[in-house]
Design a protein around this motif. Sequence first.
Motif, PDB file in Angstrom:
ATOM      1  N   MET A 169      48.863  18.283  21.898  1.00 25.26           N
ATOM      2  CA  MET A 169      50.001  18.677  22.732  1.00 25.26           C
ATOM      3  C   MET A 169      50.407  20.100  22.374  1.00 25.26           C
ATOM      4  SD  MET A 169      52.253  15.458  21.417  1.00 25.26           S
ATOM      5  CE  MET A 169      51.341  14.045  20.779  1.00 25.26           C
ATOM      6  N   VAL A 170      50.523  20.955  23.372  1.00 25.57           N
ATOM      7  CA  VAL A 170      50.947  22.343  23.147  1.00 25.57           C
ATOM      8  C   VAL A 170      52.220  22.585  23.950  1.00 25.57           C
ATOM      9  CG1 VAL A 170      50.350  24.781  23.401  1.00 25.57           C
ATOM     10  CG2 VAL A 170      48.569  23.109  22.789  1.00 25.57           C
ATOM     11  N   PHE A 171      53.308  22.911  23.240  1.00 24.09           N
ATOM     12  CA  PHE A 171      54.592  23.168  23.894  1.00 24.09           C
ATOM     13  C   PHE A 171      54.861  24.674  23.870  1.00 24.09           C
ATOM     14  CE2 PHE A 171      54.725  18.846  22.364  1.00 24.09           C
ATOM     15  CZ  PHE A 171      55.298  18.148  23.420  1.00 24.09           C
ATOM     16  N   PRO A 172      54.847  25.329  25.036  1.00 28.41           N
ATOM     17  CA  PRO A 172      55.001  26.791  25.071  1.00 28.41           C
ATOM     18  C   PRO A 172      56.402  27.285  24.723  1.00 28.41           C
ATOM     19  CG  PRO A 172      54.812  25.902  27.288  1.00 28.41           C
ATOM     20  CD  PRO A 172      54.553  24.763  26.362  1.00 28.41           C
ATOM     21  N   GLY A 173      57.425  26.447  24.933  1.00 29.15           N
ATOM     22  CA  GLY A 173      58.793  26.871  24.645  1.00 29.15           C
ATOM     23  C   GLY A 173      59.739  25.702  24.728  1.00 29.15           C
ATOM     24  N   GLU A 174      61.005  25.936  24.389  1.00 29.93           N
ATOM     25  CA  GLU A 174      61.996  24.853  24.445  1.00 29.93           C
ATOM     26  C   GLU A 174      62.326  24.487  25.888  1.00 29.93           C
ATOM     27  OE1 GLU A 174      65.441  25.623  22.092  1.00 29.93           O
ATOM     28  OE2 GLU A 174      64.322  25.601  20.198  1.00 29.93           O
ATOM     29  N   LEU A 177      51.901  31.237  30.267  1.00 24.85           N
ATOM     30  CA  LEU A 177      50.699  32.072  30.359  1.00 24.85           C
ATOM     31  C   LEU A 177      50.178  32.427  28.965  1.00 24.85           C
ATOM     32  CD1 LEU A 177      51.740  34.509  33.262  1.00 24.85           C
ATOM     33  CD2 LEU A 177      50.468  32.359  33.426  1.00 24.85           C
ATOM     34  N   ILE A 178      51.089  32.770  28.065  1.00 19.80           N
ATOM     35  CA  ILE A 178      50.701  33.135  26.697  1.00 19.80           C
ATOM     36  C   ILE A 178      50.109  31.933  25.967  1.00 19.80           C
ATOM     37  CG2 ILE A 178      51.598  33.827  24.436  1.00 19.80           C
ATOM     38  CD1 ILE A 178      53.659  35.573  25.965  1.00 19.80           C
ATOM     39  N   ALA A 179      50.765  30.774  26.095  1.00 21.32           N
ATOM     40  CA  ALA A 179      50.299  29.567  25.396  1.00 21.32           C
ATOM     41  C   ALA A 179      48.920  29.129  25.880  1.00 21.32           C
ATOM     42  CB  ALA A 179      51.303  28.429  25.588  1.00 21.32           C
ATOM     43  N   VAL A 180      48.704  29.163  27.181  1.00 21.41           N
ATOM     44  CA  VAL A 180      47.405  28.766  27.733  1.00 21.41           C
ATOM     45  C   VAL A 180      46.283  29.612  27.136  1.00 21.41           C
ATOM     46  CG1 VAL A 180      45.995  28.832  29.831  1.00 21.41           C
ATOM     47  CG2 VAL A 180      48.249  27.756  29.884  1.00 21.41           C
ATOM     48  N   GLU A 181      46.518  30.932  27.070  1.00 21.64           N
ATOM     49  CA  GLU A 181      45.474  31.829  26.564  1.00 21.64           C
ATOM     50  C   GLU A 181      45.305  31.716  25.048  1.00 21.64           C
ATOM     51  OE1 GLU A 181      44.739  36.637  26.241  1.00 21.64           O
ATOM     52  OE2 GLU A 181      45.394  35.826  28.168  1.00 21.64           O
ATOM     53  N   CYS A 210      44.189  26.283  25.939  1.00 18.76           N
ATOM     54  CA  CYS A 210      44.512  24.997  26.569  1.00 18.76           C
ATOM     55  C   CYS A 210      43.479  24.649  27.632  1.00 18.76           C
ATOM     56  CB  CYS A 210      45.911  25.044  27.191  1.00 18.76           C
ATOM     57  SG  CYS A 210      47.225  25.225  25.974  1.00 18.76           S
ATOM     58  N   THR A 211      43.115  23.390  27.662  1.00 18.73           N
ATOM     59  CA  THR A 211      42.160  22.910  28.667  1.00 18.73           C
ATOM     60  C   THR A 211      42.878  22.276  29.852  1.00 18.73           C
ATOM     61  OG1 THR A 211      41.963  20.737  27.616  1.00 18.73           O
ATOM     62  CG2 THR A 211      40.429  22.453  26.887  1.00 18.73           C
ATOM     63  N   ALA A 212      44.165  21.988  29.679  1.00 11.72           N
ATOM     64  CA  ALA A 212      44.931  21.313  30.734  1.00 11.72           C
ATOM     65  C   ALA A 212      46.350  21.861  30.760  1.00 11.72           C
ATOM     66  CB  ALA A 212      44.941  19.808  30.495  1.00 11.72           C
ATOM     67  N   LEU A 213      46.965  21.817  31.936  1.00 10.86           N
ATOM     68  CA  LEU A 213      48.321  22.323  32.130  1.00 10.86           C
ATOM     69  C   LEU A 213      49.061  21.428  33.114  1.00 10.86           C
ATOM     70  CD1 LEU A 213      50.601  24.489  32.016  1.00 10.86           C
ATOM     71  CD2 LEU A 213      49.331  25.769  33.775  1.00 10.86           C
ATOM     72  N   PHE A 265      42.386  32.570  31.860  1.00  9.67           N
ATOM     73  CA  PHE A 265      42.500  31.142  32.154  1.00  9.67           C
ATOM     74  C   PHE A 265      41.170  30.401  31.944  1.00  9.67           C
ATOM     75  CE2 PHE A 265      45.784  33.086  34.929  1.00  9.67           C
ATOM     76  CZ  PHE A 265      46.886  32.385  34.497  1.00  9.67           C
ATOM     77  N   SER A 266      40.213  31.028  31.290  1.00  8.89           N
ATOM     78  CA  SER A 266      38.858  30.462  31.222  1.00  8.89           C
ATOM     79  C   SER A 266      38.784  29.109  30.516  1.00  8.89           C
ATOM     80  CB  SER A 266      37.910  31.447  30.536  1.00  8.89           C
ATOM     81  OG  SER A 266      38.350  31.720  29.208  1.00  8.89           O
ATOM     82  N   SER A 267      39.761  28.808  29.658  1.00 10.39           N
ATOM     83  CA  SER A 267      39.729  27.511  28.948  1.00 10.39           C
ATOM     84  C   SER A 267      40.232  26.366  29.814  1.00 10.39           C
ATOM     85  CB  SER A 267      40.579  27.594  27.677  1.00 10.39           C
ATOM     86  OG  SER A 267      41.941  27.873  28.000  1.00 10.39           O
ATOM     87  N   LEU A 268      41.006  26.684  30.865  1.00 11.86           N
ATOM     88  CA  LEU A 268      41.624  25.633  31.672  1.00 11.86           C
ATOM     89  C   LEU A 268      40.606  24.871  32.507  1.00 11.86           C
ATOM     90  CD1 LEU A 268      45.000  26.974  33.135  1.00 11.86           C
ATOM     91  CD2 LEU A 268      44.664  25.178  31.438  1.00 11.86           C
TER      92      LEU A 268
END
Length: 563
Positions: A272-277, A285-289, A293-296, A317-320
């Motif tokens: 689980m990746v949480f980009p902010g509160e 955008l920053i968190a995905v890169e 991240c493979t999913a959003l 966005f290449s990992s998504l």
Amino acid sequence: MGTKKSYVCGTSTKPLLFETIGERLQTAADVHSNQEALVFCASGDRMTYSELNHAADKLAVGLLELGLDTGDRIGIWSPNKLEWVVTLFASAKIGLILVNINPAYRISELEHALNQVECKALVTACSFKSSDYVSMIKELAPEISEDAKKGLNSKRLPHLEHLIAITDQDIDGFYRFDEISRELSEESTVLLSEKAHSLNPDDPINIQFTSGTTGLPKGATLSHFNILNNAYSVGDAMKFTAEDRLCIPVPLYHCFGMVMGVLCCLTHGATMVFPGEGFEPLDVLIAVEREKCTALHGVPTMFTAELSHADFDKTNFSSLRTGVMAGAPCPVEVMKQVQSLMKMDEVTIAYGMTETSPVSFQSSTDDPLEKRVSTVGRIMPHVQVKIINEDGMIVNRDEQGELCTRGYSVMSGYWNDHEKSAEAVDSNGWMHTGDLAVLDSEGYCNIVGRVKDMIIRGGENIYPREIEEYLYRHPKIQDVAVFGVPDTKYGEAVATWIQVKSGETCSEEEILEFCDNQIAHYKVPAYIEFVSEFPMTVTGKIQKFVMRDKMIDQHNLTVAETA
């Protein structure tokens, strides 16, 4: 052979899970011990599944020492923080019913939520954006003493005994979150084990308040069995594995964040990746890169904000690969842009509601492109759906009616509200959603509006979703909402609020010209308003009743008299 009816039942070769959330976390800690379980980009916190399980155990022991026990309700009032996730798992391990409280709630809404479900304890952030949570609690409960251990004895919050603040500062009357946790001893480990064995997957474990777009919010009561299985099915539809990393900008207090985010990752050993509160498009955008991240996940308004951000073209966005767009009707044009520009070739659409844990329909990663951009997919495993007319009879395929769902995912009811529960779930176990839907010959579902959203203009039934989908094609339009307003001649007239894309300007004449001879004259908006934002719930649901009220005031509209 007779005409095919609008009824579907999700089949599966996989049995439903019959375990508690605590058991599932223990399994994840055993199987994926060193796998990264969560990342909070804002605070820099990271935990493996083993560390997350240990943190949950320590907090669970501390909550028991406070005097909380199985069946007690514990509220959580906070934006997306590490402590939110730990509280979720700690409460589940000892059978406390976690009550998710909207971070945007103010004093009267908080009072209603806490009293409706008789919360015994509240875990709270100190503040978020313009909300000063501690001040609001003190206004509600001025009886708070300096010593938290004395417990709370409040006139307006008669059931609330303990306040726990997510802070490293001492606050009179509040425990600090970090002082509740206890190091595990042989005795406490045995106690946790005994608790785990005493819990039943069918026990209520979570109360989620419906968004309150109309009336007072109601507390949908959900079990381990409800939400764990739904989370597992959502992950399966995205073909999730332990290699996936899911970016979760949606709020934890809502099913989207908690079930389709946290529990979906848990059931598949994913990260689980949480980009902010809270949601900020640049943070996403920053968190995905950075986190590859493979999913959003996101509601449509989140995706439109990301797509229109100044830094969008600079983002890799290449990992998504996949993710879910849900929480509100998903415009076809937005879906297409997410697939092509954000590289989310396998993005899925999901449909559901809090009361059904939440997902009933979801598209698959390998569904034909046309079906993935124009429908909400097919029925979820182990779930039934029927589409009915006003008389309660099942309609034929390709005919419109109200969507009703039944199965493991349906809530046990609204907490302390038998009347509203009986209105929502009938005697045969069917949840009446209030959503208008159509099932095609292959079982794909299209949500065409809300039963109560329908506009009736001079005897013509108008569904706002249809007009919205057309207006989204306009090159200058970023977001649009269509709704009905009173009209003395026709009963109702069509109104629309429009957000134009950054750097663009648009006029009422352009919109009318765009509609001319393209949609029926009675569907062309009589009132067009250009706005910078829509009134919305935290989960991205547009509050059309607020727009309607503003238009009535602005244009001095009166309701037509009826016989």
